[in-house]
Design an enzyme around this catalytic site. Structure first.
Site, PDB file in Angstrom:
ATOM      1  CD  GLU A  60      -1.669  -2.453   1.323  1.00  0.00           C
ATOM      2  OE1 GLU A  60      -0.568  -2.676   1.864  1.00  0.00           O
ATOM      3  OE2 GLU A  60      -2.442  -3.357   0.966  1.00  0.00           O
ATOM      4  CG  HIS A 129     -11.591  -7.910   5.631  1.00  0.00           C
ATOM      5  ND1 HIS A 129     -10.938  -8.752   6.486  1.00  0.00           N
ATOM      6  CD2 HIS A 129     -10.965  -8.049   4.429  1.00  0.00           C
ATOM      7  CE1 HIS A 129      -9.976  -9.402   5.836  1.00  0.00           C
ATOM      8  NE2 HIS A 129      -9.972  -8.984   4.596  1.00  0.00           N
TER       9      HIS A 129
END
Lengths: 324, 421
Positions: A60, A129
């Site tokens: 990321e 998540h």
């Protein structure tokens, strides 16, 4: 007018912006042939090719860091972080680099990229998540933070974000990706950044909220109506810059404020809304401000429906404030 | 359409080509040679990476792990190729190094006298900084860290701008927003740095990718220190650059220490350059106190990048003769003897003796260069000290493209606090 889900509206906005400006690129994990794990970039690889729809290594920090470099060179990157929960490795790039580049360079350099990421619960995603991390980004000067709650706003706000000259964190409520469809104009339009939307007009209690909780707030509002309480729902849409005028206008009208958000309640974005109301409109208040947030725990799996603000919890807050 | 992803390197296949080294007692060889800096040896490891060494670099085995040498993993042909700059350019490189040394020493003095708040000195690194930056073209992009006086001055930053930034005055183009030693300049293609380690590396990769996609034949160079090779973004950037074969040169100034931590605490790798292998890119070691060697490897790496050959990691082996910053006392963690030894490898003396050996430089040239540098520094400081600080309103500018309502309010409040100024 086509009827689209929220994720289809995102996809449409990406496609239209890529068609409009060849400098617009999308970068991220699994966004190419796979079309993104939520299919937000579906079809873009076939239409625009691998040089504009760039599958990256699983890192990321380089998704954001390389996007900053591409932006410095005149491109308009839209970086996808697959789940907001996985943005932490990029935090240094966002907090130390992206947000401060314009300031620290005396205005000589800027990197107005868009970082898109699905956030929030309701998808049985457990602790990693499901998180609502917006407050980390709203507390960093130099970033703008946008959270749509419906397909129309999602398309218009994302298109506005791509055209904005500042770095943007654009958070998409994943449990609303496919929950409903609504009419989204085919034509090019933007929803201005920094403007809230009155989702429902009312006179007794103002409810300030954004993103994933908006449908729950509407449900609670229906129940309140049945009990004779008229609520005004203000969907903030842009957290930074906040539409303070809209907040104050509503609270001056009703004299009562409930703030709803899904992130842990303590130190959440609603704390800033409450503080601003207290600073700027205390004399209009007929009751203490109430906040409804997630619990101050890590995001849970089995009991996520109890973790997220429930219609009952929101209704109780509305009633408490209304009857004070 | 350009195919920006390159094919991956098969490390196993490459490793199988390593031939045991056993012909030159390299360690002794390196130690035994004096300041003949034009001798410059390149050893190629077949199929993986180029290891470039010139004399003296392994003079402190406690600083660098010599494992790679003693276990005989350096192999291949000794190609002895250098790109020497023209004589006038060699003299210019040396003159720039003299100027950087003078500016650097005076900046430390200014800090000690309380005339600037902070400074990150570069003494000892002049060959690495000037030699590499001199190889850049104006259209190349430089991403530096905070130890960059030699880089920014070589790229063309005036000493007035150099000191304006250190003094955070109204002529500082970065408007006094960073601690001193964070020079940037859009005009000079130096992207204004931050302080976190190696966060600039992915930006250098992004600009390089952008240039590649547009078909522009430019390269980017990212500077960092030995400690940076342990950071997250060193990995993030080299990995990405390897996959996309971007025109990026990663220039690591291995000066032996990350503040107090020696390189041996950063990695168990046999060198820093060897880390390139796993990213499928070329790694090169160079004597970082040899300005001509540094110039040569950097120029080659930049040309390779511009011509589509992909990224290179250069490990430039040097020594930080001064403290980490003006807030640091290296006596706490370094032996005096170490510094004394590295003083004998002073990069300025190295290049000067080379120029003298080539009959390009004499006593008069030296006197003139020193005098000129002192004069430049003196004039720039005298000028910069007369410049007022930035206007207070600049505190609230450049956060966004347009000020948000809260910034407008805060500017108003500040203005009132300062009596409406």
């Amino acid at each position: 007018m086509p009827s689209l889900t929220l994720v289809q509206a995102i996809n449409t906005a990406l496609r239209e912006e890529m068609q409009r400006d060849e400098h617009v690129l999308v970068l991220g994990e699994d966004i190419g042939k796979n079309g993104g794990v939520f299919r937000a970039t579906e079809g873009l690889y076939n239409e625009f090719g691998g040089n504009r729809v760039i599958d990256t290594p699983l890192n990321e920090s380089s998704i954001v860091g390389v996007s900053i470099g591409l932006s410095l060179y005149g491109f308009k990157p839209i970086a996808e972080i697959q789940f907001l929960d996985f943005i932490y490795p990029a935090f240094d790039q966002i907090a130390s680099e992206l947000s401060k580049l314009r300031y620290r360079s005396g205005g000589e350099y800027k990197a107005p990229i868009v970082i898109r990421s699905p956030y929030g619960g309701g998808a049985k995603g457990g602790p990693y998540h499901s998180q609502s991390l917006e407050t980390f980004f709203t507390h960093i000067p130099g970033l703008k933070v946008i959270i749509p709650s419906n397909p129309y706003d999602a398309k218009g706000l994302l298109k506005a974000a791509v055209r904005e000259d500042d770095p943007i964190v654009f958070l998409e409520p994943k449990r609303l990706y496919r929950s409903t469809k609504s009419e989204v104009p085919d034509e090019d339009y933007i929803v201005p950044i920094g403007k809230a939307r009155v989702a429902r007009e009312g006179k007794d209690v103002s409810v300030f909220a954004y993103g994933a909780v908006i449908p729950t707030v509407l449900e609670a509002s229906e129940k309140a109506q049945q009990e004779g309480i008229s609520t005004e729902i203000v969907d903030l849409r842009t957290l930074v810059p906040l539409d303070l005028e809209a907040v104050l206008a509503s609270v001056k009208k009703t004299g009562r404020a409930v703030i709803v958000y899904e992130a842990p309640k303590f130190m959440g974005y609603g704390a800033e809304i409450a503080a601003l109301i207290a600073e700027e409109a205390l004399e209009y208040l007929e009751a203490p401000i109430a906040r409804v947030g997630g619990f101050d725990t890590p995001y849970p799996y089995a009991h996520e429906n109890l973790y997220m603000p429930t219609p009952t919890r929101i209704l109780n807050a509305i009633k408490k404030v209304a009857k004070y | 359409m350009l195919d920006i992803a390159s094919k991956s390197t098969n490390i196993d296949e490459a490793a199988s080509k390593i031939i045991p080294y056993g012909t030159i007692p390299l360690y002794d060889y390196l130690n035994g040679i004096g300041n003949i800096c034009q001798i410059f040896n390149i050893y190629v490891i077949t199929g993986i990476f180029t290891l470039t060494v010139s004399q003296g670099f392994y003079a402190k085995p406690n600083i660098l792990n010599t494992e790679m040498l003693s276990t005989g993993r350096i192999v291949g042909e000794d190609v002895r190729e250098t790109i020497d700059p023209a004589p006038e350019e060699m003299k210019k490189i040396y003159t720039l190094m003299v100027l950087v040394r003078a500016a650097d020493i005076q900046a430390i003095t200014l800090q000690r006298q309380g005339r600037i708040g902070f400074y990150v000195p570069c003494q000892g690194e002049e060959a690495s900084q000037v030699g590499s930056a001199y190889a850049l073209k104006p259209e190349d992009w430089a991403f530096t860290d905070y130890r960059a006086p030699g880089i920014v001055i070589t790229r063309g930053m005036s000493l007035k701008s150099f000191y304006a930034h250190l003094m955070a005055n109204s002529e500082d183009n970065t408007k006094g927003r960073s601690m001193p030693s964070h020079w940037g300049s859009k005009a000079l293609n130096i992207v204004t740095p931050s302080s976190p380690i190696c966060t600039q590396l992915p930006h250098a990769v992004g600009v390089a990718l952008g240039a590649k996609m547009k078909g522009d034949k430019i390269a980017t160079i990212a500077y960092f220190g030995d400690g940076g090779t342990s950071s997250n973004d060193f990995h993030s950037a080299l990995n990405f650059a390897g996959v996309f074969k971007t025109p990026t040169v990663f220039f690591c100034r291995n000066n032996g220490y990350a503040i107090s931590i020696p390189v041996s605490r950063q990695t168990a790798s046999s060198s820093l350059a060897v880390k390139a292998v796993a990213y499928g890119i070329e790694g090169i070691q160079v004597d970082g106190n040899d300005a001509l060697a540094v110039y040569s490897v950097t120029k080659k790496a930049l040309e390779k990048a511009r011509n589509g050959g992909g990224p290179t990691l250069i490990e430039s082996i040097t020594y930080r003769m001064g403290p980490h910053t003006t807030s640091d006392d290296p006596k706490r963690y370094r032996d005096d003897g170490e510094l004394e030894e590295w003083k004998t490898k002073d990069p300025l003396n190295r290049l000067r003796s080379s120029l003298e050996g080539r009959k390009l430089w004499g006593k008069e040239d030296e006197n003139n260069a020193q005098e000129w540098a002192q004069q430049q520094v003196k004039e720039a400081i005298a000028h910069s000290e007369k410049i007022p600080p930035p206007h207070p309103r600049t505190l609230l500018e450049d956060v966004y493209s347009q000020p948000t309502w809260n910034l407008q309010r805060q500017l108003h409040q500040l203005s009132e606090e300062l009596g409406g100024s």
